[in-house]
Motif scaffolding. Structure first.
Motif, PDB file in Angstrom:
ATOM      1  N   ASN A   1       0.762  -1.283   0.041  1.00 28.45           N
ATOM      2  CA  ASN A   1       0.029  -0.116  -0.057  1.00 28.45           C
ATOM      3  C   ASN A   1       0.718   1.259  -0.187  1.00 28.45           C
ATOM      4  OD1 ASN A   1      -1.662   2.233   0.605  1.00 28.45           O
ATOM      5  ND2 ASN A   1      -2.985   0.816   1.794  1.00 28.45           N
ATOM      6  N   LYS A   2       0.768   2.031  -1.095  1.00 32.88           N
ATOM      7  CA  LYS A   2       1.943   2.893  -1.317  1.00 32.88           C
ATOM      8  C   LYS A   2       0.755   4.438  -1.109  1.00 32.88           C
ATOM      9  CE  LYS A   2       5.228   0.340  -2.874  1.00 32.88           C
ATOM     10  NZ  LYS A   2       5.089  -0.817  -2.195  1.00 32.88           N
ATOM     11  N   LYS A   3      -0.596   4.279  -0.887  1.00 30.58           N
ATOM     12  CA  LYS A   3      -1.442   5.334  -1.099  1.00 30.58           C
ATOM     13  C   LYS A   3      -1.556   6.112   0.133  1.00 30.58           C
ATOM     14  CE  LYS A   3      -3.856   3.282  -5.025  1.00 30.58           C
ATOM     15  NZ  LYS A   3      -5.156   2.965  -5.528  1.00 30.58           N
ATOM     16  N   ILE A   4      -1.781   5.451   1.033  1.00 30.44           N
ATOM     17  CA  ILE A   4      -2.291   5.929   2.510  1.00 30.44           C
ATOM     18  C   ILE A   4      -1.248   7.102   3.063  1.00 30.44           C
ATOM     19  CG2 ILE A   4      -2.728   5.472   4.985  1.00 30.44           C
ATOM     20  CD1 ILE A   4      -3.961   3.019   4.286  1.00 30.44           C
TER      21      ILE A   4
ATOM     22  N   PHE B   1      13.725   0.368   0.114  1.00 27.87           N
ATOM     23  CA  PHE B   1      12.835   1.188  -0.497  1.00 27.87           C
ATOM     24  C   PHE B   1      11.501   1.412   0.108  1.00 27.87           C
ATOM     25  CE2 PHE B   1       9.295   1.820  -3.795  1.00 27.87           C
ATOM     26  CZ  PHE B   1       9.933   3.155  -4.389  1.00 27.87           C
ATOM     27  N   GLU B   2      10.981   0.111   0.337  1.00 27.41           N
ATOM     28  CA  GLU B   2       9.759   0.253   1.113  1.00 27.41           C
ATOM     29  C   GLU B   2       9.736   0.860   2.468  1.00 27.41           C
ATOM     30  OE1 GLU B   2       8.214  -3.756   1.137  1.00 27.41           O
ATOM     31  OE2 GLU B   2       7.855  -3.568  -1.246  1.00 27.41           O
ATOM     32  N   TYR B   3      10.934   0.679   3.307  1.00 30.24           N
ATOM     33  CA  TYR B   3      11.001   1.362   4.348  1.00 30.24           C
ATOM     34  C   TYR B   3      10.975   2.762   4.161  1.00 30.24           C
ATOM     35  CZ  TYR B   3      13.877   3.584   7.981  1.00 30.24           C
ATOM     36  OH  TYR B   3      14.262   4.403   8.953  1.00 30.24           O
TER      37      TYR B   3
ATOM     38  N   GLY C   1       3.735   0.262   9.757  1.00 29.94           N
ATOM     39  CA  GLY C   1       3.836  -0.149   8.285  1.00 29.94           C
ATOM     40  C   GLY C   1       4.753  -1.442   8.234  1.00 29.94           C
ATOM     41  N   SER C   2       4.741  -1.945   7.031  1.00 27.88           N
ATOM     42  CA  SER C   2       5.379  -3.300   6.948  1.00 27.88           C
ATOM     43  C   SER C   2       6.528  -3.019   5.601  1.00 27.88           C
ATOM     44  CB  SER C   2       4.327  -4.341   6.582  1.00 27.88           C
ATOM     45  OG  SER C   2       5.141  -5.567   6.087  1.00 27.88           O
ATOM     46  N   ALA C   3       7.564  -3.519   5.575  1.00 26.84           N
ATOM     47  CA  ALA C   3       8.623  -3.289   4.542  1.00 26.84           C
ATOM     48  C   ALA C   3       9.145  -4.495   4.435  1.00 26.84           C
ATOM     49  CB  ALA C   3       9.270  -2.149   4.721  1.00 26.84           C
TER      50      ALA C   3
ATOM     51  N   MET D   1       7.413  -2.860  10.353  1.00 30.61           N
ATOM     52  CA  MET D   1       7.727  -4.310  10.445  1.00 30.61           C
ATOM     53  C   MET D   1       8.265  -4.703   9.117  1.00 30.61           C
ATOM     54  SD  MET D   1       4.081  -5.676  11.824  1.00 30.61           S
ATOM     55  CE  MET D   1       3.217  -5.304  13.448  1.00 30.61           C
ATOM     56  N   LEU D   2       9.477  -5.192   9.684  1.00 28.97           N
ATOM     57  CA  LEU D   2      10.402  -5.755   8.519  1.00 28.97           C
ATOM     58  C   LEU D   2      10.168  -7.430   8.367  1.00 28.97           C
ATOM     59  CD1 LEU D   2      12.494  -5.396   6.411  1.00 28.97           C
ATOM     60  CD2 LEU D   2      14.320  -5.671   8.336  1.00 28.97           C
ATOM     61  N   SER D   3       9.960  -7.892   6.912  1.00 22.57           N
ATOM     62  CA  SER D   3       9.649  -9.218   7.081  1.00 22.57           C
ATOM     63  C   SER D   3      10.150  -9.921   5.662  1.00 22.57           C
ATOM     64  CB  SER D   3       7.967  -9.237   6.930  1.00 22.57           C
ATOM     65  OG  SER D   3       7.447  -9.112   5.804  1.00 22.57           O
ATOM     66  N   PRO D   4      10.145 -10.968   5.552  1.00 23.01           N
ATOM     67  CA  PRO D   4       9.982 -12.058   6.571  1.00 23.01           C
ATOM     68  C   PRO D   4      11.170 -12.319   7.173  1.00 23.01           C
ATOM     69  CG  PRO D   4      10.167 -12.947   4.223  1.00 23.01           C
ATOM     70  CD  PRO D   4      10.409 -11.560   4.300  1.00 23.01           C
ATOM     71  N   ILE D   5      11.172 -12.442   8.569  1.00 19.36           N
ATOM     72  CA  ILE D   5      12.437 -12.893   9.168  1.00 19.36           C
ATOM     73  C   ILE D   5      12.884 -14.339   9.361  1.00 19.36           C
ATOM     74  CG2 ILE D   5      11.388 -12.974  11.578  1.00 19.36           C
ATOM     75  CD1 ILE D   5      14.113 -11.782  12.597  1.00 19.36           C
ATOM     76  N   PHE D   6      11.853 -15.071   9.231  1.00  9.58           N
ATOM     77  CA  PHE D   6      11.873 -16.630   9.158  1.00  9.58           C
ATOM     78  C   PHE D   6      10.994 -17.104   7.950  1.00  9.58           C
ATOM     79  CE2 PHE D   6      12.268 -15.628  13.946  1.00  9.58           C
ATOM     80  CZ  PHE D   6      13.666 -16.040  13.795  1.00  9.58           C
TER      81      PHE D   6
END
Length: 187
Positions: free
Chosen positions: A83-86, A106-108, A100-102, A120-125
């Motif tokens: 989601n880049k709009k909100i 770039f997403e960060y 947010g999730s990244a 939230m950085l994902s996926p860690i596992f």
């Protein structure tokens, strides 16, 4: 940081006795609701989850929908990575916490521009949603988030088996989904 001192974000789209009991075992949980899924499955389920949150004074966040979050008097909004709009600038008179999730740098930076205080950085596992080569593991996770200035949250594939590995990251919180549906060991 000891496990009992983490902040927990729980993704939830149903509520049964096992889930309730697991949530009540966690100190100060924050629930993230996908209201669109809840609305499609059963509006009663959505009302039950929101009542549960209010009864126990658990902060809850709505996924990608500021208008519904405002209507439900939610604590904030969770903005997914795609989601880049909100933008909170459209709702400057509302006091929401944005999470947010990244998946990458770039997403960060996109989430920072959107006003997210926790990312939230994902996926860690490993989990079924991502291929094996997309998994960060704790070392890559730490390297990727090395210079991040926001609160960092680990997300993705966290289970009873690997939850102890969270200790080697610099996170103060983590998000769980599938773990909440199983019997949780003490967190």
């Amino acid at each position: 940081m000891r496990p009992g001192h983490y902040k927990y974000y729980i993704f939830i789209d149903e509520l049964n006795e096992t889930i309730k009991n697991n949530i009540l075992k966690i100190k100060k949980p924050n629930l993230i609701l996908n209201f669109q899924i809840l609305k499609k499955s059963s509006f009663t389920t959505a009302k039950n989850i929101i009542s549960f949150c209010k009864k126990y004074r658990f902060p809850f966040y709505i996924l990608n929908d500021i208008k519904i979050a405002k209507k439900l008097n939610a604590h904030g909004v969770f903005i997914s990575a795609n989601n880049k709009k909100i933008s909170l600038s459209l709702f400057s008179n509302i006091k929401f916490k944005l999470i947010g999730s990244a998946h990458n740098q770039f997403e960060y930076f996109t989430k920072l521009k959107q006003g997210c205080k926790t990312i939230m950085l994902s996926p860690i596992f490993y989990n079924n949603k991502y291929s094996q080569n997309q998994i960060l593991n704790p070392i890559k996770f730490n390297l990727l988030s090395l210079d991040w200035k926001t609160e960092i949250c680990a997300l993705g594939g966290i289970s009873n088996k690997n939850i102890k590995k969270i200790k080697i990251t610099k996170v103060k919180s983590f998000g769980i989904k599938s773990l909440i549906y199983k019997k949780i060991k003490k967190l």
